[in-house]
Scaffold this active site. Structure first.
Site, short mmCIF file in Angstrom:
data_model
loop_
_atom_site.label_atom_id
_atom_site.label_comp_id
_atom_site.label_asym_id
_atom_site.label_seq_id
_atom_site.Cartn_x
_atom_site.Cartn_y
_atom_site.Cartn_z
N ARG A 276 0.84 -1.22 0.00
CA ARG A 276 0.00 0.00 0.00
C ARG A 276 0.87 1.26 0.00
NH1 ARG A 276 -0.37 4.61 2.74
NH2 ARG A 276 0.02 3.50 4.68
N ASP A 277 1.59 1.50 1.07
CA ASP A 277 2.39 2.73 1.17
C ASP A 277 3.51 2.70 0.13
OD1 ASP A 277 3.33 5.15 2.17
OD2 ASP A 277 3.38 4.50 4.24
N ASN B 259 9.42 3.97 3.57
CA ASN B 259 9.32 3.59 4.98
C ASN B 259 10.60 2.88 5.42
OD1 ASN B 259 6.42 3.32 3.77
ND2 ASN B 259 6.14 3.57 5.96
N HIS C 208 5.35 4.23 12.72
CA HIS C 208 5.38 4.23 11.25
C HIS C 208 6.38 5.30 10.81
CE1 HIS C 208 3.03 3.93 7.31
NE2 HIS C 208 3.61 5.10 7.14
N CYS D 96 4.56 9.32 0.28
CA CYS D 96 3.16 9.76 0.21
C CYS D 96 3.05 10.76 -0.90
CB CYS D 96 2.72 10.37 1.54
SG CYS D 96 1.02 10.99 1.43
N HIS E 255 9.01 6.89 8.22
CA HIS E 255 9.64 6.97 6.91
C HIS E 255 11.11 7.30 7.16
CE1 HIS E 255 6.16 6.64 4.11
NE2 HIS E 255 5.51 6.87 5.23
#
Ligand code: HMG
Ligand code: MG
Length: 311
Positions: free
Chosen positions: A24-25, A260, A218, A251, A220
């Site tokens: 996803r990310d 990430n 989370h 993002c 990055h």
């Protein structure tokens, strides 16, 4: 394949649950559309390498994130492998929830912001308006028996607003958790956090009744701080860590966000310290090397590069 020498570190939890966000990310930031079958294969390979929790996709407005417009197709391609408590999908609003429920999902993640500027850029709303948008999503999701995660972005700094007061972050976190979420993920969207800042935020959350057990981190890795911040959070009692296979990510609505924390870099550090993750590092590295080939460029993960002889 080389493995780290194991020297147990009693200051860390015995087991860490990795929340894998590469699909996803990681992929949401890719401008070239990755075929749905490649995404499905990525999920299957990640699961086969022992990753229990895999965030599969987002049911957002497809015009905002064209890469994930195939969310329903991906879940259809995955069948049972894409569903269940450990296959969350991002859902911003009721339209997204309807689509997710139709696809059969059992776990969702809402995603708020600690800052007004990012709330506008990412959700087209103020912080208060976005909480109002999430409220019926969480209520209906809970009613349907879904598991709910709440992300908060820009917890440690914002590219437009600069420093973000810890009290303001804690307020955003408390508002989202008050909606009824099961888990909170603290997003360092642009990778600027440092260890003292991590401890201060965890303490501020504790004061507001949000215990370490409900918190995930989370990070990055823009400034190379992600692993160091993660280890700090683990020593504070956090035991859920978001990471992205191969270090993919970013993002599209936050300038200066890069990938990430790479799952392989995390697993190397944890296995060396005797912490259980359930992950087979060799198989995970092979998966990230395969995905890097699909994307046509080398993985940014230092561990993937070291173990595949590509650095
Ligand atoms: P909006 O334009 O204000 O939405 O977007 P709207 O409610 O005004 O609707 C406009 C149109 O979009 C309507 O269609 C809706 O049906 C449609 P029309 O009637 O005009 O034909 N629409 C949708 N279609 C499909 N699925 C939906 C949906 N919603 C509306 N869910 C919205 C508001 C929140 C939808 C938009 O801003 C959006 O999709 N944002 C998502 C942005 C995003 O995905 N960002 C990346 C994820 S967050 C992240 O990466 C950070 C994180 O990793 C943590 C960290 O690192 O900090 C989680
Ligand atoms: Mg992120």
């Amino acid at each position: 394949m080389r493995a780290p020498q194991v020297e147990p570190d009693p200051t860390l939890p015995a087991r860490v649950r990795i929340h894998e966000v590469g699909v996803r990310d990681g992929l949401q930031n890719e401008s070239a559309i990755v075929p749905v079958e490649v995404k499905a294969e990525f999920v299957r390979r990640l699961a086969a390498s022992g990753l229990e929790t895999i965030e599969v996709t987002s049911f957002v407005n497809p015009q905002w994130v064209p890469q994930l417009a195939d969310a329903a197709d991906l879940l259809a391609a995955l069948g049972a492998e894409g569903l269940g408590r450990h296959r969350p999908v991002l859902v911003p609003n009721e339209r997204g929830l309807d689509r997710a429920l139709e696809a059969g999902v059992n776990a969702i993640a809402i995603f708020g912001s600690a800052t007004e500027t990012f709330a506008r850029k990412n959700l087209n709303r103020s912080v208060a308006e976005s909480i109002a948008m999430f409220a019926p999503v969480v209520a209906r999701a809970r009613e349907a028996g879904l598991w709910v995660r709440a992300y908060v972005s820009m917890c440690f700094g914002d590219p437009w607003e600069g420093e973000v007061p810890i009290g303001q972050v804690a307020d955003a976190c408390a508002s989202l958790m008050a909606l009824g979420a099961d888990e909170l993920s603290l997003g360092d969207t642009i990778g600027v956090a440092t260890p003292g800042h991590v401890v201060a935020l965890l303490d501020a959350l504790e004061v507001r009744g949000i215990a370490r057990e409900a918190v995930a981190v989370h990070f990055h890795d823009t400034y190379g701080q992600a692993l160091s911040n993660t280890m700090t959070a683990l020593r504070q009692g956090v035991a859920i860590v978001d990471a992205s296979a191969g270090g993919l990510g970013g993002c599209p609505y936050a300038k200066s966000a890069t990938g990430n924390l790479a799952t392989e870099d995390l697993v190397w550090a944890l296995h060396g310290a005797g912490v259980e993750t359930g992950v087979d590092l060799e198989s995970l590295v092979a998966t990230s090397a395969w995905m890097a080939e699909q994307l046509g460029r080398p993985s940014p993960s230092r561990v993937v590069r070291a173990l595949t002889g590509s650095s």
